[in-house]
Write an enzyme that holds these catalytic residues in place. Structure first.
Site, PDB file in Angstrom:
ATOM      1  CE  LYS A  63      -2.480  -0.713   4.071  1.00  0.00           C
ATOM      2  NZ  LYS A  63      -0.982  -1.943   4.611  1.00  0.00           N
TER       3      LYS A  63
ATOM      4  NE  ARG B 206      -3.821  -1.185  10.392  1.00  0.00           N
ATOM      5  CZ  ARG B 206      -2.888  -0.810  10.046  1.00  0.00           C
ATOM      6  NH1 ARG B 206      -2.493   0.567   9.469  1.00  0.00           N
ATOM      7  NH2 ARG B 206      -1.491  -1.819   9.665  1.00  0.00           N
TER       8      ARG B 206
ATOM      9  NE  ARG C 188       7.628  -3.713   6.036  1.00  0.00           N
ATOM     10  CZ  ARG C 188       6.479  -2.529   5.505  1.00  0.00           C
ATOM     11  NH1 ARG C 188       6.134  -2.881   4.784  1.00  0.00           N
ATOM     12  NH2 ARG C 188       6.333  -1.727   6.925  1.00  0.00           N
TER      13      ARG C 188
ATOM     14  NE  ARG D 269       7.478  -0.350  10.490  1.00  0.00           N
ATOM     15  CZ  ARG D 269       6.458  -0.287   9.535  1.00  0.00           C
ATOM     16  NH1 ARG D 269       6.850   0.490   8.504  1.00  0.00           N
ATOM     17  NH2 ARG D 269       5.851  -0.832   9.696  1.00  0.00           N
TER      18      ARG D 269
ATOM     19  NE  ARG E  24       2.126  -4.195  11.350  1.00  0.00           N
ATOM     20  CZ  ARG E  24       3.341  -4.755  10.138  1.00  0.00           C
ATOM     21  NH1 ARG E  24       4.527  -4.988  10.444  1.00  0.00           N
ATOM     22  NH2 ARG E  24       3.039  -3.604   9.252  1.00  0.00           N
TER      23      ARG E  24
HETATM   24  P1  AMP Z   1       1.665   0.685   8.825  1.00  0.00           P
HETATM   25  O1  AMP Z   1       2.704   1.536   8.726  1.00  0.00           O
HETATM   26  O2  AMP Z   1       0.205   0.717   8.038  1.00  0.00           O
HETATM   27  O3  AMP Z   1       1.417  -1.211   9.259  1.00  0.00           O
HETATM   28  O4  AMP Z   1       1.153   0.735  10.461  1.00  0.00           O
HETATM   29  C1  AMP Z   1       1.792   0.470  11.550  1.00  0.00           C
HETATM   30  C2  AMP Z   1       1.206   0.294  12.355  1.00  0.00           C
HETATM   31  O5  AMP Z   1       0.440   1.425  13.300  1.00  0.00           O
HETATM   32  C3  AMP Z   1      -0.217  -0.729  13.152  1.00  0.00           C
HETATM   33  O6  AMP Z   1       0.534  -2.506  13.128  1.00  0.00           O
HETATM   34  C4  AMP Z   1      -0.885  -0.477  14.300  1.00  0.00           C
HETATM   35  O7  AMP Z   1      -0.257  -0.308  15.833  1.00  0.00           O
HETATM   36  C5  AMP Z   1      -0.306   1.410  13.823  1.00  0.00           C
HETATM   37  N1  AMP Z   1      -1.918   1.535  13.330  1.00  0.00           N
HETATM   38  C6  AMP Z   1      -1.636   2.209  11.874  1.00  0.00           C
HETATM   39  N2  AMP Z   1      -2.818   3.093  11.938  1.00  0.00           N
HETATM   40  C7  AMP Z   1      -4.069   2.575  12.279  1.00  0.00           C
HETATM   41  C8  AMP Z   1      -5.110   3.013  12.159  1.00  0.00           C
HETATM   42  N3  AMP Z   1      -5.719   3.197  11.024  1.00  0.00           N
HETATM   43  N4  AMP Z   1      -5.539   2.195  13.802  1.00  0.00           N
HETATM   44  C9  AMP Z   1      -4.822   1.808  14.858  1.00  0.00           C
HETATM   45  N5  AMP Z   1      -3.846   1.036  14.422  1.00  0.00           N
HETATM   46  C10 AMP Z   1      -3.358   1.799  13.480  1.00  0.00           C
END
Ligand code: AMP
Length: 219
Positions: free
Chosen positions: A13, A88, A127, A160, A171
């Site tokens: 994404k 989400r 990654r 990360r 996740r």
């Molecule tokens: P991402 O980089 O989008 O995978 O986000 C990394 C982490 O940030 C996720 O695993 C969540 O812990 C938190 N996070 C990001 N976006 C959201 C969201 N819309 N709702 C809740 N937690 C979020």
């Protein structure tokens, strides 16, 4: 153009959002990036979010909804945006719809990018991020490099915490349980399209663009 890029963690994404943002001249809004930035800056939000993110869990709805309200109401989003990582949960999707009503937005569409779970685990675990600018690379892209190709920082690549295998599995579980219902929410209203995320970045981008053309969202 107002797009919600939706799909499992690691499906690409962020990569697709960056390309679309550059070619369509609209901002890429990633709640994950905003939260990681807050963690890096050690803000109050960052302190709250860090532990939750490192465990692969979701930050509470009210926090991310608050962030998105502020960003989408800002001038930078007045001509469109690409949302990445939000909504989400169904609660977030409903809050986003209320915000769209308030802002008179009627044309937002969700793009679901699909991929196989094993492929995702391989991709995420392989990654690396730059700890200075946050850019993401595959191990092959940075093979033999000591400096970040984006910001030139030296020895800045790291895995990360949330890309470690046990956190990835968590996740993916959270995605299935809490996030997949968001797709049903949009599909039921005929506001979702699907593309297959397998293939090179360019191939997926081509698929994305042709689907958006069908919807007359890009020229
Ligand atoms: P991402 O980089 O989008 O995978 O986000 C990394 C982490 O940030 C996720 O695993 C969540 O812990 C938190 N996070 C990001 N976006 C959201 C969201 N819309 N709702 C809740 N937690 C979020």
């Amino acid at each position: 153009m107002r797009i919600i890029l939706f799909g499992s963690p690691g499906v690409g994404k962020g990569t697709q959002a960056k390309i679309l943002s550059e070619t369509q001249h609209i901002p890429h809004i990633s709640t994950g990036d905003i939260l990681r930035n807050a963690v890096k800056e050690k803000t109050e939000l960052g302190m709250k979010a860090a532990e939750i993110m490192n465990k692969g869990e979701l930050v509470p709805d009210n926090i991310v909804i608050g962030i998105i309200k502020e960003v989408l109401k800002s001038e930078q989003c007045s001509n469109g945006f690409i949302l990445d990582g939000f909504p989400r949960t169904v609660v977030q999707a409903e809050a986003l719809d209320s915000l769209f009503d308030e802002l008179n937005i009627r044309d937002a569409i969700l793009v679901h990018i699909t991929a196989d779970e094993n492929e995702i685990i391989k991709r995420l675990n392989g990654r690396r991020a730059c700890k200075v600018c946050g850019a993401i690379f595959s191990l092959t892209e940075i093979e033999n490099l000591s400096r970040c190709p984006k910001c030139n920082a030296e020895n800045s690549f790291y895995l990360r915490d949330d890309d470690k295998e046990e956190v990835i599995r968590k996740r993916l579980m959270v995605y299935q349980t809490n996030t997949m219902p968001v797709l049903d929410y949009y599909s039921a209203q005929n506001r979702a399209i699907t593309i297959n995320g397998l293939g090179t970045v360019e191939e997926v981008n081509q698929k994305l663009i042709s689907k958006l053309k069908e919807k007359i969202l890009v020229a």
